[in-house]
Design an enzyme around this catalytic site. Structure first.
Site, PDB file in Angstrom:
ATOM      1  N   LYS A  11      -5.146  99.354  85.426  1.00  0.00           N
ATOM      2  CA  LYS A  11      -4.813 100.567  84.670  1.00  0.00           C
ATOM      3  C   LYS A  11      -6.014 101.538  84.589  1.00  0.00           C
ATOM      4  O   LYS A  11      -7.159 101.143  84.836  1.00  0.00           O
ATOM      5  CB  LYS A  11      -4.334 100.181  83.268  1.00  0.00           C
ATOM      6  CG  LYS A  11      -2.967  99.462  83.257  1.00  0.00           C
ATOM      7  CD  LYS A  11      -2.512  99.181  81.824  1.00  0.00           C
ATOM      8  CE  LYS A  11      -1.137  98.550  81.781  1.00  0.00           C
ATOM      9  NZ  LYS A  11      -0.672  98.311  80.384  1.00  0.00           N
ATOM     10  N   TYR A  52       8.036 102.937  83.019  1.00  0.00           N
ATOM     11  CA  TYR A  52       8.121 102.294  81.693  1.00  0.00           C
ATOM     12  C   TYR A  52       9.420 102.626  80.962  1.00  0.00           C
ATOM     13  O   TYR A  52       9.472 102.533  79.727  1.00  0.00           O
ATOM     14  CB  TYR A  52       6.905 102.682  80.855  1.00  0.00           C
ATOM     15  CG  TYR A  52       5.665 101.876  81.196  1.00  0.00           C
ATOM     16  CD1 TYR A  52       5.627 100.488  80.992  1.00  0.00           C
ATOM     17  CD2 TYR A  52       4.528 102.478  81.707  1.00  0.00           C
ATOM     18  CE1 TYR A  52       4.497  99.743  81.298  1.00  0.00           C
ATOM     19  CE2 TYR A  52       3.383 101.739  82.005  1.00  0.00           C
ATOM     20  CZ  TYR A  52       3.384 100.365  81.794  1.00  0.00           C
ATOM     21  OH  TYR A  52       2.258  99.618  82.088  1.00  0.00           O
ATOM     22  N   ASN A 115      -5.092  98.050  77.921  1.00  0.00           N
ATOM     23  CA  ASN A 115      -5.256  96.616  78.148  1.00  0.00           C
ATOM     24  C   ASN A 115      -5.471  96.239  79.612  1.00  0.00           C
ATOM     25  O   ASN A 115      -5.088  95.157  80.047  1.00  0.00           O
ATOM     26  CB  ASN A 115      -4.093  95.842  77.517  1.00  0.00           C
ATOM     27  CG  ASN A 115      -2.750  96.268  78.074  1.00  0.00           C
ATOM     28  OD1 ASN A 115      -2.672  97.140  78.925  1.00  0.00           O
ATOM     29  ND2 ASN A 115      -1.689  95.631  77.599  1.00  0.00           N
ATOM     30  N   HIS A 118      -1.407  95.802  84.256  1.00  0.00           N
ATOM     31  CA  HIS A 118       0.027  95.540  84.125  1.00  0.00           C
ATOM     32  C   HIS A 118       0.377  94.465  85.141  1.00  0.00           C
ATOM     33  O   HIS A 118      -0.170  94.465  86.245  1.00  0.00           O
ATOM     34  CB  HIS A 118       0.850  96.798  84.443  1.00  0.00           C
ATOM     35  CG  HIS A 118       2.312  96.507  84.651  1.00  0.00           C
ATOM     36  ND1 HIS A 118       3.213  96.511  83.610  1.00  0.00           N
ATOM     37  CD2 HIS A 118       3.010  96.140  85.760  1.00  0.00           C
ATOM     38  CE1 HIS A 118       4.406  96.178  84.084  1.00  0.00           C
ATOM     39  NE2 HIS A 118       4.307  95.947  85.385  1.00  0.00           N
ATOM     40  N   GLU A 129       9.728  96.946  90.362  1.00  0.00           N
ATOM     41  CA  GLU A 129       8.382  97.529  90.251  1.00  0.00           C
ATOM     42  C   GLU A 129       7.647  97.621  91.588  1.00  0.00           C
ATOM     43  O   GLU A 129       6.879  98.570  91.803  1.00  0.00           O
ATOM     44  CB  GLU A 129       7.566  96.718  89.241  1.00  0.00           C
ATOM     45  CG  GLU A 129       8.098  96.885  87.830  1.00  0.00           C
ATOM     46  CD  GLU A 129       7.344  96.067  86.794  1.00  0.00           C
ATOM     47  OE1 GLU A 129       7.667  96.205  85.602  1.00  0.00           O
ATOM     48  OE2 GLU A 129       6.427  95.291  87.156  1.00  0.00           O
TER      49      GLU A 129
HETATM   50  P1  IDP Z   1       3.022  93.803  78.946  1.00  0.00           P
HETATM   51  O1  IDP Z   1       2.207  94.870  79.661  1.00  0.00           O
HETATM   52  O2  IDP Z   1       2.165  92.636  78.526  1.00  0.00           O
HETATM   53  O3  IDP Z   1       4.238  93.383  79.732  1.00  0.00           O
HETATM   54  P2  IDP Z   1       4.838  95.302  77.207  1.00  0.00           P
HETATM   55  O4  IDP Z   1       5.343  94.823  75.906  1.00  0.00           O
HETATM   56  O5  IDP Z   1       5.795  95.310  78.366  1.00  0.00           O
HETATM   57  O6  IDP Z   1       3.523  94.449  77.561  1.00  0.00           O
HETATM   58  O7  IDP Z   1       4.265  96.757  76.978  1.00  0.00           O
HETATM   59  C1  IDP Z   1       3.943  97.593  78.072  1.00  0.00           C
HETATM   60  C2  IDP Z   1       2.625  98.267  77.781  1.00  0.00           C
HETATM   61  O8  IDP Z   1       2.795  99.131  76.658  1.00  0.00           O
HETATM   62  C3  IDP Z   1       1.479  97.340  77.362  1.00  0.00           C
HETATM   63  O9  IDP Z   1       0.826  96.738  78.454  1.00  0.00           O
HETATM   64  C4  IDP Z   1       0.572  98.285  76.599  1.00  0.00           C
HETATM   65  O10 IDP Z   1      -0.201  99.119  77.469  1.00  0.00           O
HETATM   66  C5  IDP Z   1       1.603  99.139  75.865  1.00  0.00           C
HETATM   67  N1  IDP Z   1       1.927  98.591  74.524  1.00  0.00           N
HETATM   68  C6  IDP Z   1       2.669  97.495  74.249  1.00  0.00           C
HETATM   69  N2  IDP Z   1       2.781  97.284  72.929  1.00  0.00           N
HETATM   70  C7  IDP Z   1       2.091  98.289  72.337  1.00  0.00           C
HETATM   71  C8  IDP Z   1       1.801  98.634  70.963  1.00  0.00           C
HETATM   72  O11 IDP Z   1       2.240  97.969  70.023  1.00  0.00           O
HETATM   73  N3  IDP Z   1       1.026  99.753  70.755  1.00  0.00           N
HETATM   74  C9  IDP Z   1       0.543 100.520  71.790  1.00  0.00           C
HETATM   75  N4  IDP Z   1       0.784 100.228  73.083  1.00  0.00           N
HETATM   76  C10 IDP Z   1       1.538  99.125  73.358  1.00  0.00           C
HETATM   77 MG    MG Z   2       5.965  94.407  80.237  1.00  0.00          MG
END
Ligand code: IDP
Ligand code: MG
Length: 142
Positions: A11, A52, A115, A118, A129
């Protein structure tokens, strides 16, 4: 254990912090993944919104799209036995505060949004994807 392909994105936060090389080394050396395709690109808002789509009703959706379009990212297709679950294990939990020690997110994520990476969360997700970024790459291993 079936050989699978999955999508990884390094990312914009990890690219900007110059952690892309370290993350790729973990993926190859520790994870044992083979890189099938890789490119650097800056996502358009339209592309990030479509990628997304499943999160469109979540409160963090607009911020997530802004983050993902804030700078270049590096999408990759990776191959290995049990690649989809295996990559999720190597990257760790979404929130780095909950990510297991030694995982990519424990090492390189800043917070739950920024984070570092992805990874496709299921075969159904990988099927959508991989072609989002690499329509020319086969999802199934022949
Ligand atoms: P993942 O990337 O571990 O699959 P997902 O729940 O699919 O997690 O969420 C997609 C992305 O959205 C996350 O990687 C993160 O960048 C963002 N995200 C997820 N939950 C939150 C939140 O509670 N606050 C802000 N950003 C979030
Ligand atoms: Mg996800």
């Amino acid at each position: 254990m079936a050989v699978e392909r999955t999508l990884l994105i390094i990312k914009p936060d990890a690219v900007a912090a110059r952690n892309a090389g370290r993350i790729l080394a973990m993926i190859e050396n520790q994870g044992g993944f083979t890189v099938i395709a890789m490119r650097m690109e800056r996502l358009t808002v339209d592309s990030a919104r479509r990628f997304y789509e499943v999160h469109r009703d979540r409160p963090f959706y607009d911020d997530l799209v802004a983050f993902m379009t804030s700078g270049p990212c590096i999408p990759l297709v990776l191959e290995r036995g049990d690649a989809i679950a295996g990559l999720r294990e190597l990257i760790g939990a979404t929130n780095p505060a909950e990510a297991a020690e030694g995982t990519v997110r424990a090492l390189y994520a800043t917070n739950v949004q920024n984070n570092a990476v992805h990874a496709s969360d299921s075969p159904e997700s990988a099927l959508k994807e991989i072609p989002h970024f690499f329509p020319e790459v086969a999802v199934e291993v022949s």
